[in-house]
Design a protein around this motif. Structure first.
Motif, PDB file in Angstrom:
ATOM      1  N   ARG A 124     -10.837  -8.429  11.712  1.00 22.75           N
ATOM      2  CA  ARG A 124     -10.931  -9.290  10.536  1.00 22.75           C
ATOM      3  C   ARG A 124     -11.819 -10.463  10.909  1.00 22.75           C
ATOM      4  O   ARG A 124     -11.750 -10.988  12.020  1.00 22.75           O
ATOM      5  CB  ARG A 124      -9.556  -9.733  10.056  1.00 22.75           C
ATOM      6  CG  ARG A 124      -8.715 -10.409  11.111  1.00 22.75           C
ATOM      7  CD  ARG A 124      -7.336 -10.697  10.603  1.00 22.75           C
ATOM      8  NE  ARG A 124      -6.514 -11.220  11.688  1.00 22.75           N
ATOM      9  CZ  ARG A 124      -5.232 -11.396  11.609  1.00 22.75           C
ATOM     10  NH1 ARG A 124      -4.617 -11.090  10.494  1.00 22.75           N
ATOM     11  NH2 ARG A 124      -4.552 -11.868  12.613  1.00 22.75           N
ATOM     12  N   VAL A 152     -10.953  -5.177   8.073  1.00 22.97           N
ATOM     13  CA  VAL A 152      -9.905  -5.624   7.161  1.00 22.97           C
ATOM     14  C   VAL A 152     -10.480  -6.648   6.196  1.00 22.97           C
ATOM     15  O   VAL A 152     -11.190  -7.564   6.620  1.00 22.97           O
ATOM     16  CB  VAL A 152      -8.719  -6.236   7.955  1.00 22.97           C
ATOM     17  CG1 VAL A 152      -7.632  -6.682   7.021  1.00 22.97           C
ATOM     18  CG2 VAL A 152      -8.193  -5.228   8.957  1.00 22.97           C
ATOM     19  N   GLU A 154      -9.613  -9.268   2.722  1.00 21.58           N
ATOM     20  CA  GLU A 154      -8.531 -10.005   2.084  1.00 21.58           C
ATOM     21  C   GLU A 154      -8.273  -9.429   0.702  1.00 21.58           C
ATOM     22  O   GLU A 154      -9.189  -9.103  -0.044  1.00 21.58           O
ATOM     23  CB  GLU A 154      -8.922 -11.475   1.969  1.00 21.58           C
ATOM     24  CG  GLU A 154      -7.854 -12.333   1.353  1.00 21.58           C
ATOM     25  CD  GLU A 154      -8.278 -13.787   1.252  1.00 21.58           C
ATOM     26  OE1 GLU A 154      -7.461 -14.595   0.793  1.00 21.58           O
ATOM     27  OE2 GLU A 154      -9.419 -14.106   1.617  1.00 21.58           O
ATOM     28  N   ASP A 155      -7.016  -9.313   0.342  1.00 21.43           N
ATOM     29  CA  ASP A 155      -6.630  -8.809  -0.975  1.00 21.43           C
ATOM     30  C   ASP A 155      -6.613  -9.988  -1.939  1.00 21.43           C
ATOM     31  O   ASP A 155      -5.752 -10.849  -1.880  1.00 21.43           O
ATOM     32  CB  ASP A 155      -5.246  -8.159  -0.904  1.00 21.43           C
ATOM     33  CG  ASP A 155      -4.860  -7.491  -2.198  1.00 21.43           C
ATOM     34  OD1 ASP A 155      -5.730  -7.361  -3.075  1.00 21.43           O
ATOM     35  OD2 ASP A 155      -3.686  -7.084  -2.329  1.00 21.43           O
ATOM     36  N   ARG A 156      -7.575 -10.025  -2.843  1.00 28.27           N
ATOM     37  CA  ARG A 156      -7.695 -11.157  -3.767  1.00 28.27           C
ATOM     38  C   ARG A 156      -7.119 -10.853  -5.144  1.00 28.27           C
ATOM     39  O   ARG A 156      -7.377 -11.559  -6.087  1.00 28.27           O
ATOM     40  CB  ARG A 156      -9.164 -11.545  -3.907  1.00 28.27           C
ATOM     41  CG  ARG A 156      -9.705 -12.101  -2.625  1.00 28.27           C
ATOM     42  CD  ARG A 156     -11.114 -12.566  -2.832  1.00 28.27           C
ATOM     43  NE  ARG A 156     -11.624 -13.099  -1.588  1.00 28.27           N
ATOM     44  CZ  ARG A 156     -12.069 -14.340  -1.453  1.00 28.27           C
ATOM     45  NH1 ARG A 156     -12.053 -15.144  -2.482  1.00 28.27           N
ATOM     46  NH2 ARG A 156     -12.513 -14.762  -0.306  1.00 28.27           N
ATOM     47  N   ARG A 157      -6.378  -9.768  -5.276  1.00 28.50           N
ATOM     48  CA  ARG A 157      -5.804  -9.422  -6.577  1.00 28.50           C
ATOM     49  C   ARG A 157      -4.643 -10.323  -6.950  1.00 28.50           C
ATOM     50  O   ARG A 157      -4.244 -10.364  -8.082  1.00 28.50           O
ATOM     51  CB  ARG A 157      -5.321  -7.979  -6.561  1.00 28.50           C
ATOM     52  CG  ARG A 157      -6.457  -6.995  -6.487  1.00 28.50           C
ATOM     53  CD  ARG A 157      -5.933  -5.619  -6.459  1.00 28.50           C
ATOM     54  NE  ARG A 157      -5.355  -5.377  -5.134  1.00 28.50           N
ATOM     55  CZ  ARG A 157      -4.821  -4.253  -4.740  1.00 28.50           C
ATOM     56  NH1 ARG A 157      -4.756  -3.242  -5.556  1.00 28.50           N
ATOM     57  NH2 ARG A 157      -4.338  -4.118  -3.531  1.00 28.50           N
ATOM     58  N   ARG A 158      -4.075 -11.034  -6.021  1.00 27.87           N
ATOM     59  CA  ARG A 158      -2.910 -11.874  -6.325  1.00 27.87           C
ATOM     60  C   ARG A 158      -3.298 -13.156  -6.949  1.00 27.87           C
ATOM     61  O   ARG A 158      -4.130 -13.858  -6.784  1.00 27.87           O
ATOM     62  CB  ARG A 158      -2.129 -12.133  -5.045  1.00 27.87           C
ATOM     63  CG  ARG A 158      -1.480 -10.891  -4.569  1.00 27.87           C
ATOM     64  CD  ARG A 158      -0.614 -11.222  -3.402  1.00 27.87           C
ATOM     65  NE  ARG A 158      -0.847 -10.210  -2.376  1.00 27.87           N
ATOM     66  CZ  ARG A 158      -0.420 -10.311  -1.174  1.00 27.87           C
ATOM     67  NH1 ARG A 158       0.212 -11.335  -0.777  1.00 27.87           N
ATOM     68  NH2 ARG A 158      -0.636  -9.366  -0.303  1.00 27.87           N
TER      69      ARG A 158
END
Length: 158
Positions: A124, A152, A154-158
């Motif tokens: 990452r 990896v 970052e999940d930015r859907r939140r």
């Protein structure tokens, strides 16, 4: 019950009663309750105990997956900083320290050099880091023999 009878209050036909056609659900509920009772009584009777000699399983339980090994790359005040797990590591020692971290994370394969190098290494990196620095880290890992490398995001859907 289900039907409603009411006398009309006006008009020319005073003696006629109005009939509304609402469904009568009381008999339906009664039938459903009787069927429920019948099935509750009949269900334990229908279960039959038959002894069956089942074969034994020859499949060994699956091994617990090893703990993932992380490498973090960031831009520090003195240049590029690489971390194996949470330890700051110079880029020259990256391969050896990653090898040691995989041995610690996977104690079941600690003595098998091939299995250690077959483990996936996750990288990452900071968003503003140049990609060539990530490739440099990947090259250091490949020099040590690690070929399964995952990047990896970052999940930015939140």
């Amino acid at each position: 019950m289900g039907a409603k009878v009411s006398t009309g209050g006006g008009g020319g036909k005073r003696n006629r009663a109005e009939v509304t056609a609402d469904p009568n659900v009381i008999p339906f509920i009664d039938v459903m309750l009787v069927l429920l009772i019948i099935f509750m009584i009949a269900a334990p009777i229908s279960s039959v105990d038959i002894e069956v000699d089942m074969p034994t399983s020859k499949i060994e339980p699956s091994k617990r997956p090893p703990r993932p090994t992380w490498i973090s790359v960031s831009q520090g005040p003195g240049g590029i900083e690489t971390y194996v797990m949470n330890d700051l590591v110079p880029i020259g020692e990256l391969g050896e320290r990653t090898y040691d971290a995989v041995k610690i994370n996977s104690p079941l394969i600690a003595n098998d050099d091939y299995e250690i190098k077959d483990q996936r290494i996750y990288i990452r990196a900071d968003q503003n880091l140049e990609y060539r620095n990530v490739v440099r880290v990947m090259n250091r890992l490949q020099d040590k023999g690690f070929t399964k490398i995952g990047l990896v995001a970052e999940d930015r859907r939140r």
